[in-house]
Write a protein that holds these residues in place. Structure first.
Motif, PDB file in Angstrom:
ATOM      1  N   SER A   1       0.825  -1.200   0.000  1.00  0.00           N
ATOM      2  CA  SER A   1       0.000   0.000   0.000  1.00  0.00           C
ATOM      3  C   SER A   1       0.863   1.256   0.000  1.00  0.00           C
ATOM      4  N   ASP A   2       1.939   1.252   0.793  1.00  0.00           N
ATOM      5  CA  ASP A   2       2.862   2.394   0.815  1.00  0.00           C
ATOM      6  C   ASP A   2       3.507   2.598  -0.545  1.00  0.00           C
ATOM      7  N   ILE A   3       3.934   1.497  -1.153  1.00  0.00           N
ATOM      8  CA  ILE A   3       4.593   1.573  -2.459  1.00  0.00           C
ATOM      9  C   ILE A   3       3.631   2.095  -3.520  1.00  0.00           C
ATOM     10  N   GLN A   4       2.377   1.642  -3.454  1.00  0.00           N
ATOM     11  CA  GLN A   4       1.371   2.115  -4.399  1.00  0.00           C
ATOM     12  C   GLN A   4       1.080   3.600  -4.193  1.00  0.00           C
ATOM     13  N   GLU A   5       0.996   4.011  -2.939  1.00  0.00           N
ATOM     14  CA  GLU A   5       0.754   5.434  -2.643  1.00  0.00           C
ATOM     15  C   GLU A   5       1.883   6.294  -3.182  1.00  0.00           C
ATOM     16  N   ALA A   6       3.115   5.800  -3.042  1.00  0.00           N
ATOM     17  CA  ALA A   6       4.264   6.535  -3.566  1.00  0.00           C
ATOM     18  C   ALA A   6       4.130   6.750  -5.066  1.00  0.00           C
ATOM     19  N   SER A   7       3.706   5.705  -5.763  1.00  0.00           N
ATOM     20  CA  SER A   7       3.520   5.810  -7.208  1.00  0.00           C
ATOM     21  C   SER A   7       2.425   6.813  -7.557  1.00  0.00           C
ATOM     22  N   GLN A   8       1.354   6.804  -6.772  1.00  0.00           N
ATOM     23  CA  GLN A   8       0.219   7.682  -7.044  1.00  0.00           C
ATOM     24  C   GLN A   8       0.564   9.160  -6.886  1.00  0.00           C
ATOM     25  N   ILE A   9       1.441   9.472  -5.941  1.00  0.00           N
ATOM     26  CA  ILE A   9       1.783  10.888  -5.734  1.00  0.00           C
ATOM     27  C   ILE A   9       3.066  11.288  -6.462  1.00  0.00           C
ATOM     28  N   GLY A  10       3.596  10.364  -7.281  1.00  0.00           N
ATOM     29  CA  GLY A  10       4.707  10.714  -8.159  1.00  0.00           C
ATOM     30  C   GLY A  10       6.091  10.564  -7.586  1.00  0.00           C
ATOM     31  N   ILE A  11       6.248   9.760  -6.537  1.00  0.00           N
ATOM     32  CA  ILE A  11       7.572   9.550  -5.968  1.00  0.00           C
ATOM     33  C   ILE A  11       8.353   8.587  -6.864  1.00  0.00           C
ATOM     34  N   ARG A  12       9.526   9.033  -7.292  1.00  0.00           N
ATOM     35  CA  ARG A  12      10.353   8.204  -8.170  1.00  0.00           C
ATOM     36  C   ARG A  12      11.681   7.827  -7.516  1.00  0.00           C
ATOM     37  N   GLY A  13      11.932   8.343  -6.343  1.00  0.00           N
ATOM     38  CA  GLY A  13      13.171   8.030  -5.635  1.00  0.00           C
ATOM     39  C   GLY A  13      13.036   8.364  -4.169  1.00  0.00           C
ATOM     40  N   VAL A  14      13.917   7.814  -3.365  1.00  0.00           N
ATOM     41  CA  VAL A  14      13.870   8.032  -1.924  1.00  0.00           C
ATOM     42  C   VAL A  14      15.258   8.449  -1.424  1.00  0.00           C
ATOM     43  N   PRO A  15      15.290   9.136  -0.270  1.00  0.00           N
ATOM     44  CA  PRO A  15      14.174   9.408   0.643  1.00  0.00           C
ATOM     45  C   PRO A  15      13.255  10.497   0.109  1.00  0.00           C
ATOM     46  N   PHE A  16      12.020  10.471   0.577  1.00  0.00           N
ATOM     47  CA  PHE A  16      11.026  11.462   0.183  1.00  0.00           C
ATOM     48  C   PHE A  16      10.213  11.811   1.424  1.00  0.00           C
ATOM     49  N   PHE A  17      10.117  13.104   1.720  1.00  0.00           N
ATOM     50  CA  PHE A  17       9.493  13.578   2.954  1.00  0.00           C
ATOM     51  C   PHE A  17       8.286  14.450   2.624  1.00  0.00           C
ATOM     52  N   VAL A  18       7.160  14.164   3.254  1.00  0.00           N
ATOM     53  CA  VAL A  18       5.948  14.953   3.048  1.00  0.00           C
ATOM     54  C   VAL A  18       5.519  15.547   4.389  1.00  0.00           C
ATOM     55  N   PHE A  19       5.414  16.872   4.430  1.00  0.00           N
ATOM     56  CA  PHE A  19       5.069  17.583   5.653  1.00  0.00           C
ATOM     57  C   PHE A  19       3.596  17.981   5.628  1.00  0.00           C
ATOM     58  N   ASN A  20       2.831  17.430   6.563  1.00  0.00           N
ATOM     59  CA  ASN A  20       1.405  17.760   6.702  1.00  0.00           C
ATOM     60  C   ASN A  20       0.621  17.588   5.412  1.00  0.00           C
ATOM     61  N   GLY A  21       1.099  16.697   4.556  1.00  0.00           N
ATOM     62  CA  GLY A  21       0.396  16.452   3.302  1.00  0.00           C
ATOM     63  C   GLY A  21       0.421  17.615   2.337  1.00  0.00           C
ATOM     64  N   LYS A  22       1.274  18.641   2.594  1.00  0.00           N
ATOM     65  CA  LYS A  22       1.270  19.863   1.785  1.00  0.00           C
ATOM     66  C   LYS A  22       2.607  20.144   1.110  1.00  0.00           C
ATOM     67  N   TYR A  23       3.684  19.890   1.825  1.00  0.00           N
ATOM     68  CA  TYR A  23       5.011  20.230   1.310  1.00  0.00           C
ATOM     69  C   TYR A  23       5.875  18.980   1.226  1.00  0.00           C
ATOM     70  N   ALA A  24       6.781  18.959   0.264  1.00  0.00           N
ATOM     71  CA  ALA A  24       7.619  17.777   0.070  1.00  0.00           C
ATOM     72  C   ALA A  24       9.088  18.152  -0.064  1.00  0.00           C
ATOM     73  N   ILE A  25       9.940  17.280   0.426  1.00  0.00           N
ATOM     74  CA  ILE A  25      11.382  17.387   0.231  1.00  0.00           C
ATOM     75  C   ILE A  25      11.847  16.076  -0.376  1.00  0.00           C
ATOM     76  N   SER A  26      12.533  16.164  -1.493  1.00  0.00           N
ATOM     77  CA  SER A  26      13.036  14.981  -2.168  1.00  0.00           C
ATOM     78  C   SER A  26      14.538  14.867  -1.953  1.00  0.00           C
ATOM     79  N   GLY A  27      14.969  13.728  -1.442  1.00  0.00           N
ATOM     80  CA  GLY A  27      16.389  13.499  -1.254  1.00  0.00           C
ATOM     81  C   GLY A  27      16.915  13.937   0.095  1.00  0.00           C
ATOM     82  N   ALA A  28      18.163  13.567   0.357  1.00  0.00           N
ATOM     83  CA  ALA A  28      18.822  13.918   1.615  1.00  0.00           C
ATOM     84  C   ALA A  28      19.397  15.325   1.498  1.00  0.00           C
ATOM     85  N   GLN A  29      18.525  16.304   1.587  1.00  0.00           N
ATOM     86  CA  GLN A  29      18.927  17.699   1.476  1.00  0.00           C
ATOM     87  C   GLN A  29      19.766  18.120   2.687  1.00  0.00           C
TER      88      GLN A  29
END
Length: 235
Positions: free
Chosen positions: A167-195
């Motif tokens: 389910s997690d993997i499917q959700e990642a695909s649905q919201i367009g995650i193509r690589g990890v790590p991927f961080f989503v804050f409050n369902g509004k903001y995202a950070i991709s990668g180890a910034q």
């Protein structure tokens, strides 16, 4: 504040990103006001449970390059990890299939030990070079953090929590995650990668401000000295 984190246990930047996020939360003072939800992701779902090849050999084949070139490319990752106190040991690292590890982490989360399990799995793979695709290794790691051996064995042997991982993997695909790590804050903001840590600190502060959160006080000196409480004073 809720932070969802998609990661994989064989992803070197996932451990780095995890530590950067944790440090940022502590530095900004919101450690008691953040709910981190760990999400599963598989970078190499077709990998075998274990392999006789080193990670350098596997990466060299994957990218059509030499082992020496792969070592040079990963040197920067090793150095970055070291700045966070993570002593990566690439020389003896082997590829692993992480599906069972993710299932174990989901079970651990269900009994209140998800964070401990995820940290232990990452440490086992990147620092201790344990083969986290193998059931007996996973059982041992689970027991180390306080899980019951029989319960862990049952989970790993009967396929429990596979649906939650998928389910997690499917959700990642649905919201367009193509690589990890991927961080989503409050369902509004995202950070991709180890910034860098500053990026995480700014994100935490911004979301906290929007939520009306205030950082926890940082105590200085020894607590309780020269204090009066309920009519009693202590020197």
């Amino acid at each position: 504040m809720k932070i969802e984190v998609w990661s994989d246990y064989v992803c070197p930047f996932c451990y780095i990103g995890k530590r950067e996020l944790e440090n940022a939360i502590e530095k900004t003072g919101f450690q008691d006001q953040v709910d981190i939800e760990l999400k599963s992701y598989q970078l190499s779902p077709d990998s075998p449970a274990t392999s006789e090849e080193s990670i350098y050999e596997v990466l060299a084949k994957k990218y059509g390059t030499t082992i020496e070139q792969v070592k040079a490319q990963t040197a920067g990752i090793i150095d970055r990890a070291a700045t966070l106190g993570l002593n990566y040991q690439y020389e003896n690292m082997k590829p692993a299939n992480t599906f069972k590890a993710h299932r174990l982490a989901k079970y651990a989360e269900s009994v209140g030990k998800g964070a401990e399990m995820s940290e232990r799995l990452l440490q086992a793979y990147f620092i201790e070079n344990q083969e986290i695709g193998l059931t007996d290794i996973l059982v041992g790691l689970g027991v180390e953090i306080g899980l019951e051996r029989q319960a862990v064995e049952d989970v790993l042997n009967d396929g429990s929590f596979a649906d939650e991982v998928l389910s997690d993997i499917q959700e990642a695909s649905q919201i367009g995650i193509r690589g990890v790590p991927f961080f989503v804050f409050n369902g509004k903001y995202a950070i991709s990668g180890a910034q860098p840590g500053e990026v995480f600190e700014n994100a935490v502060r911004q979301v906290a401000q929007e939520d009306g959160l205030r950082p926890s006080l940082k105590m200085m000196g020894q607590e309780g000295i020269g204090t009066c409480t309920d009519g009693k004073c202590e020197l």
